[in-house]
Design a protein around this motif. Structure first.
Motif, PDB file in Angstrom:
ATOM      1  N   ASP A   1      21.940   2.821 -46.158  1.00  0.00           N
ATOM      2  CA  ASP A   1      23.259   2.747 -46.783  1.00  0.00           C
ATOM      3  C   ASP A   1      24.159   1.730 -46.082  1.00  0.00           C
ATOM      4  OD1 ASP A   1      23.041   4.954 -48.799  1.00  0.00           O
ATOM      5  OD2 ASP A   1      22.579   6.089 -46.997  1.00  0.00           O
ATOM      6  N   GLY A   2      23.649   1.124 -45.013  1.00  0.00           N
ATOM      7  CA  GLY A   2      24.381   0.102 -44.282  1.00  0.00           C
ATOM      8  C   GLY A   2      23.578  -0.327 -43.073  1.00  0.00           C
ATOM      9  N   TYR A   3      23.949  -1.456 -42.494  1.00  0.00           N
ATOM     10  CA  TYR A   3      23.183  -2.031 -41.392  1.00  0.00           C
ATOM     11  C   TYR A   3      24.096  -2.530 -40.284  1.00  0.00           C
ATOM     12  CZ  TYR A   3      19.462  -2.044 -44.890  1.00  0.00           C
ATOM     13  OH  TYR A   3      18.556  -1.665 -45.842  1.00  0.00           O
ATOM     14  N   ILE A   4      23.830  -2.065 -39.062  1.00  0.00           N
ATOM     15  CA  ILE A   4      24.433  -2.619 -37.848  1.00  0.00           C
ATOM     16  C   ILE A   4      23.303  -3.366 -37.168  1.00  0.00           C
ATOM     17  CG2 ILE A   4      25.551  -2.101 -35.641  1.00  0.00           C
ATOM     18  CD1 ILE A   4      26.370   0.629 -36.906  1.00  0.00           C
TER      19      ILE A   4
ATOM     20  N   GLU B   1      20.246  14.725 -50.406  1.00  0.00           N
ATOM     21  CA  GLU B   1      21.230  15.799 -50.231  1.00  0.00           C
ATOM     22  C   GLU B   1      22.650  15.265 -50.032  1.00  0.00           C
ATOM     23  OE1 GLU B   1      20.198  18.968 -47.616  1.00  0.00           O
ATOM     24  OE2 GLU B   1      18.188  19.227 -48.488  1.00  0.00           O
ATOM     25  N   GLY B   2      22.807  13.939 -50.193  1.00  0.00           N
ATOM     26  CA  GLY B   2      24.147  13.361 -50.197  1.00  0.00           C
ATOM     27  C   GLY B   2      24.653  12.827 -48.881  1.00  0.00           C
ATOM     28  N   HIS B   3      23.797  12.790 -47.881  1.00  0.00           N
ATOM     29  CA  HIS B   3      24.192  12.238 -46.579  1.00  0.00           C
ATOM     30  C   HIS B   3      23.866  10.742 -46.532  1.00  0.00           C
ATOM     31  CE1 HIS B   3      24.822  16.327 -45.217  1.00  0.00           C
ATOM     32  NE2 HIS B   3      23.591  16.641 -45.588  1.00  0.00           N
ATOM     33  N   ALA B   4      24.442  10.048 -45.585  1.00  0.00           N
ATOM     34  CA  ALA B   4      24.216   8.601 -45.451  1.00  0.00           C
ATOM     35  C   ALA B   4      23.322   8.303 -44.255  1.00  0.00           C
ATOM     36  CB  ALA B   4      25.551   7.879 -45.299  1.00  0.00           C
ATOM     37  N   PHE B   5      22.546   7.249 -44.387  1.00  0.00           N
ATOM     38  CA  PHE B   5      21.645   6.793 -43.330  1.00  0.00           C
ATOM     39  C   PHE B   5      21.893   5.309 -43.106  1.00  0.00           C
ATOM     40  CE2 PHE B   5      17.408   4.483 -43.604  1.00  0.00           C
ATOM     41  CZ  PHE B   5      17.214   4.360 -42.232  1.00  0.00           C
ATOM     42  N   ILE B   6      22.232   4.936 -41.885  1.00  0.00           N
ATOM     43  CA  ILE B   6      22.395   3.517 -41.568  1.00  0.00           C
ATOM     44  C   ILE B   6      21.510   3.142 -40.393  1.00  0.00           C
ATOM     45  CG2 ILE B   6      24.765   3.450 -42.458  1.00  0.00           C
ATOM     46  CD1 ILE B   6      25.713   3.267 -39.531  1.00  0.00           C
ATOM     47  N   ILE B   7      21.128   1.893 -40.367  1.00  0.00           N
ATOM     48  CA  ILE B   7      20.340   1.334 -39.276  1.00  0.00           C
ATOM     49  C   ILE B   7      21.287   0.753 -38.232  1.00  0.00           C
ATOM     50  CG2 ILE B   7      18.908  -0.663 -38.713  1.00  0.00           C
ATOM     51  CD1 ILE B   7      17.282   1.687 -39.675  1.00  0.00           C
TER      52      ILE B   7
END
Length: 291
Positions: A60-63, A33-39
């Motif tokens: 979509d990215g990692y911390i 649905e176009g949202h971002a997911f990061i750890i």
């Protein structure tokens, strides 16, 4: 478009250290649905990336390493903060002399001393001795610890004084003990040191990191990288190392299994990690699905 920054242990992962099918399908829908997911985790980048990619939900990215490492969706490091090798040597020597189990997260993987596992077993035996059903409890803890250690592929460090001879960056230390008063001795000894910061991801551990590493600043950087306004960021976590992220995010959600004094810093609460708390939080607060 919103950004969901999600912790791993005690949050995304259930007690058996896996991601439920419901949570996987919910995160897949989130991204569709176009949202971002990061750890946002204390784990290493390689470990975090492997877990979510294998589950079919590459982030979509990692911390990682509690903010010491920030990486994009491909695992390319955008920024990193690390302990000087002499500081790392001082910490490792101090912990080893006092017979703590610890492992050190580095740019070349996880390292522990050859004595570390025995220190863990000694600690576990002393803990079991104090409990009525200690033997059974100790066996369960040891089984879980063995599984985790096998998955983490910890490398052997002959001795703390060998650290300066290695060509790696030291990101953080994770120290385990079942005795809170023993962990407090670490805080007492190191919290005034200006080159490090202390946090925790559970009652049985303490983490020593570079003074300016935290999940909150990592979330700010990742939101900017992905072009998402700060007010459209949502943080989901369960422990003290998530508090900086709670303060930074536009909206914060504590897991049902979170520490009581962690919950008071969150805007709301969801179910626990064994009851699909992450999926329910995403459905309610991002996807608009009412339960």
């Amino acid at each position: 478009m919103k950004l969901a920054a999600i912790d791993m242990d005690g949050t995304l992962l259930h007690t058996e250290k896996e991601i439920s099918d419901q949570t996987i399908s919910t995160i897949q829908r989130l991204q569709q649905e176009g949202h971002a997911f990061i750890i946002a985790t204390g784990r290493t980048l390689q470990d975090a990336k492997n877990i979510v990619t294998t589950a079919g939900i590459p982030a979509d990215g990692y911390i990682c390493a509690n903010g010491a490492i920030i990486a994009d969706r491909n695992g390319h490091i955008l920024t990193e903060k690390h302990l000087g090798l002499h500081v790392a040597t001082d910490i490792a020597s101090w912990l080893h002399e006092r017979k703590f189990y610890f492992h050190m997260a580095t740019s070349e993987g996880l390292y522990a001393t050859e004595d570390a596992y025995q220190f863990f077993l000694d600690d576990l035996q002393a803990y079991a001795h104090e409990k009525n059903d200690g033997g059974k409890m100790a066996s369960a803890i040891r089984d879980q610890a063995d599984r985790q250690l096998n998955n983490m592929e910890v490398k052997m460090l002959p001795a703390p004084e060998d650290i300066p001879s290695y060509d790696f960056n030291a990101y953080k230390f994770l120290v385990l003990s079942l005795f809170p008063n023993k962990l407090e001795t670490i805080s007492d000894a190191w919290e005034a040191n200006p080159s490090i910061t202390l946090t925790s991801s559970g009652k049985d551990n303490i983490e020593l990191m570079p003074f300016d590493a935290e999940k909150g600043s990592g979330l700010t950087l990742m939101a900017k990288q992905l072009g998402i306004a700060p007010e459209n960021t949502i943080a989901i976590g369960d422990n003290y190392n998530d508090l900086s992220m709670f303060k930074t995010a536009g909206f914060s959600i504590a897991m049902g299994n979170a520490e009581a004094d962690v919950k008071q810093y969150a805007d709301t609460e969801t179910a626990d990690n064994d009851a699909n708390g992450v999926a329910k939080a995403i459905e309610t607060h991002i996807l608009g699905i009412r339960h």
